[in-house]
Design a protein around this motif. Sequence first.
Motif, PDB file in Angstrom:
ATOM      1  N   CYS A   1       0.854  -1.189   0.000  1.00  0.00           N
ATOM      2  CA  CYS A   1       0.000   0.000   0.000  1.00  0.00           C
ATOM      3  C   CYS A   1       0.893   1.242   0.000  1.00  0.00           C
ATOM      4  O   CYS A   1       1.787   1.364   0.842  1.00  0.00           O
ATOM      5  CB  CYS A   1      -0.890  -0.015   1.239  1.00  0.00           C
ATOM      6  N   PRO A   2       0.691   2.164  -0.925  1.00  0.00           N
ATOM      7  CA  PRO A   2       1.618   3.284  -1.061  1.00  0.00           C
ATOM      8  C   PRO A   2       1.527   4.365   0.014  1.00  0.00           C
ATOM      9  O   PRO A   2       2.476   5.113   0.206  1.00  0.00           O
ATOM     10  CB  PRO A   2       1.259   3.872  -2.436  1.00  0.00           C
ATOM     11  N   ASP A   3       0.401   4.453   0.719  1.00  0.00           N
ATOM     12  CA  ASP A   3       0.302   5.545   1.685  1.00  0.00           C
ATOM     13  C   ASP A   3      -0.560   5.229   2.906  1.00  0.00           C
ATOM     14  O   ASP A   3      -0.078   5.294   4.042  1.00  0.00           O
ATOM     15  CB  ASP A   3      -0.241   6.818   0.999  1.00  0.00           C
ATOM     16  N   VAL A   4      -1.810   4.863   2.722  1.00  0.00           N
ATOM     17  CA  VAL A   4      -2.751   4.753   3.838  1.00  0.00           C
ATOM     18  C   VAL A   4      -2.330   3.715   4.877  1.00  0.00           C
ATOM     19  O   VAL A   4      -2.292   4.006   6.081  1.00  0.00           O
ATOM     20  CB  VAL A   4      -4.165   4.441   3.313  1.00  0.00           C
ATOM     21  N   CYS A   5      -2.029   2.498   4.452  1.00  0.00           N
ATOM     22  CA  CYS A   5      -1.736   1.426   5.408  1.00  0.00           C
ATOM     23  C   CYS A   5      -0.529   1.729   6.301  1.00  0.00           C
ATOM     24  O   CYS A   5      -0.619   1.611   7.527  1.00  0.00           O
ATOM     25  CB  CYS A   5      -1.555   0.094   4.687  1.00  0.00           C
ATOM     26  N   PRO A   6       0.616   2.119   5.743  1.00  0.00           N
ATOM     27  CA  PRO A   6       1.738   2.423   6.630  1.00  0.00           C
ATOM     28  C   PRO A   6       1.470   3.614   7.542  1.00  0.00           C
ATOM     29  O   PRO A   6       1.920   3.639   8.696  1.00  0.00           O
ATOM     30  CB  PRO A   6       2.901   2.695   5.670  1.00  0.00           C
ATOM     31  N   THR A   7       0.706   4.589   7.053  1.00  0.00           N
ATOM     32  CA  THR A   7       0.362   5.744   7.893  1.00  0.00           C
ATOM     33  C   THR A   7      -0.528   5.315   9.051  1.00  0.00           C
ATOM     34  O   THR A   7      -0.320   5.711  10.205  1.00  0.00           O
ATOM     35  CB  THR A   7      -0.352   6.828   7.061  1.00  0.00           C
ATOM     36  N   ASP A   8      -1.525   4.483   8.754  1.00  0.00           N
ATOM     37  CA  ASP A   8      -2.423   3.993   9.806  1.00  0.00           C
ATOM     38  C   ASP A   8      -1.666   3.143  10.820  1.00  0.00           C
ATOM     39  O   ASP A   8      -1.908   3.243  12.031  1.00  0.00           O
ATOM     40  CB  ASP A   8      -3.557   3.169   9.191  1.00  0.00           C
ATOM     41  N   MET A   9      -0.760   2.308  10.349  1.00  0.00           N
ATOM     42  CA  MET A   9      -0.004   1.463  11.262  1.00  0.00           C
ATOM     43  C   MET A   9       0.933   2.294  12.146  1.00  0.00           C
ATOM     44  O   MET A   9       1.139   1.982  13.320  1.00  0.00           O
ATOM     45  CB  MET A   9       0.796   0.415  10.483  1.00  0.00           C
ATOM     46  N   GLN A  10       1.482   3.340  11.578  1.00  0.00           N
ATOM     47  CA  GLN A  10       2.322   4.233  12.372  1.00  0.00           C
ATOM     48  C   GLN A  10       1.502   4.901  13.478  1.00  0.00           C
ATOM     49  O   GLN A  10       1.949   5.003  14.622  1.00  0.00           O
ATOM     50  CB  GLN A  10       2.960   5.291  11.470  1.00  0.00           C
ATOM     51  N   THR A  11       0.291   5.335  13.131  1.00  0.00           N
ATOM     52  CA  THR A  11      -0.588   5.966  14.114  1.00  0.00           C
ATOM     53  C   THR A  11      -1.013   4.969  15.184  1.00  0.00           C
ATOM     54  O   THR A  11      -1.030   5.290  16.379  1.00  0.00           O
ATOM     55  CB  THR A  11      -1.836   6.542  13.413  1.00  0.00           C
ATOM     56  N   LEU A  12      -1.346   3.750  14.767  1.00  0.00           N
ATOM     57  CA  LEU A  12      -1.738   2.723  15.728  1.00  0.00           C
ATOM     58  C   LEU A  12      -0.591   2.394  16.677  1.00  0.00           C
ATOM     59  O   LEU A  12      -0.775   2.326  17.895  1.00  0.00           O
ATOM     60  CB  LEU A  12      -2.191   1.460  14.991  1.00  0.00           C
ATOM     61  N   GLY A  13       0.605   2.194  16.118  1.00  0.00           N
ATOM     62  CA  GLY A  13       1.750   1.866  16.959  1.00  0.00           C
ATOM     63  C   GLY A  13       2.078   2.972  17.941  1.00  0.00           C
ATOM     64  O   GLY A  13       2.326   2.726  19.127  1.00  0.00           O
ATOM     65  N   ALA A  14       2.057   4.219  17.467  1.00  0.00           N
ATOM     66  CA  ALA A  14       2.358   5.357  18.341  1.00  0.00           C
ATOM     67  C   ALA A  14       1.274   5.528  19.397  1.00  0.00           C
ATOM     68  O   ALA A  14       1.558   5.857  20.559  1.00  0.00           O
ATOM     69  CB  ALA A  14       2.495   6.629  17.511  1.00  0.00           C
ATOM     70  N   GLY A  15       0.010   5.298  19.010  1.00  0.00           N
ATOM     71  CA  GLY A  15      -1.081   5.401  19.969  1.00  0.00           C
ATOM     72  C   GLY A  15      -0.997   4.349  21.051  1.00  0.00           C
ATOM     73  O   GLY A  15      -1.234   4.628  22.231  1.00  0.00           O
ATOM     74  N   LEU A  16      -0.627   3.125  20.684  1.00  0.00           N
ATOM     75  CA  LEU A  16      -0.482   2.061  21.676  1.00  0.00           C
ATOM     76  C   LEU A  16       0.686   2.363  22.609  1.00  0.00           C
ATOM     77  O   LEU A  16       0.603   2.139  23.821  1.00  0.00           O
ATOM     78  CB  LEU A  16      -0.293   0.710  20.981  1.00  0.00           C
ATOM     79  N   ARG A  17       1.771   2.894  22.077  1.00  0.00           N
ATOM     80  CA  ARG A  17       2.901   3.264  22.939  1.00  0.00           C
ATOM     81  C   ARG A  17       2.517   4.379  23.914  1.00  0.00           C
ATOM     82  O   ARG A  17       2.949   4.385  25.076  1.00  0.00           O
ATOM     83  CB  ARG A  17       4.098   3.682  22.088  1.00  0.00           C
ATOM     84  N   ALA A  18       1.693   5.315  23.453  1.00  0.00           N
ATOM     85  CA  ALA A  18       1.233   6.389  24.338  1.00  0.00           C
ATOM     86  C   ALA A  18       0.358   5.816  25.458  1.00  0.00           C
ATOM     87  O   ALA A  18       0.444   6.249  26.619  1.00  0.00           O
ATOM     88  CB  ALA A  18       0.452   7.428  23.539  1.00  0.00           C
TER      89      ALA A  18
END
Length: 202
Positions: A74-91
Amino acid sequence: MNANVRAITALLAASLLASMPIACSRAPEATQSPPLAGAKIGGPFTLTDQNGRTVTDARFAGQYRVMYFGYTFCPDVCPTDMQTLGAGLRAFEAKDAARAAKVVPVFVTVDPERDTPAVLKPFVAAFHPRMVGLTGSPQAIAAVTKEYAVFYQKQPPAPGGGYMVQHSRVAYLMDPKGQPVALIPVDKTPDAVAGELARWVK
């Protein structure tokens, strides 16, 4: 004002107050029903994780899990969403490590032809150390996406080679019994993700 008038006035005032709603009262958040309670989302599956091991839905029994469907190319949405999910879980982990430890982020591919375990492994590791990547046969992926009401469709090959996969953009929070709880806002901010996890994870 005589005693009888005062008594009647007091009685009327008490009745009026009793019939009025208390504007400042609010049900505790813990008593609110999850927005996806009762929805027909989720079900049994047998897939393969990023380490090549067979994984069933029973692997997550007793844990909350965030189920996201996408693909590594996926060129944009999937990696962006995963980055947000990972950062949110770390928070969330930083604020409440014990509750956050109950949450497993899961990435399920909708492109099993290219997303082998070897491809999934570095992809999920880039976003969170506990993220699980799942793939399987085209038939197995079709079955699990049906269980989770996820749409996906392989697009025609591009002129320069390769192809894209159109798919639903959704992340489900499932409870320890595998029942749907809420949507996780991976399309927003890490703080929004952390807030929604804190709201529903017990």
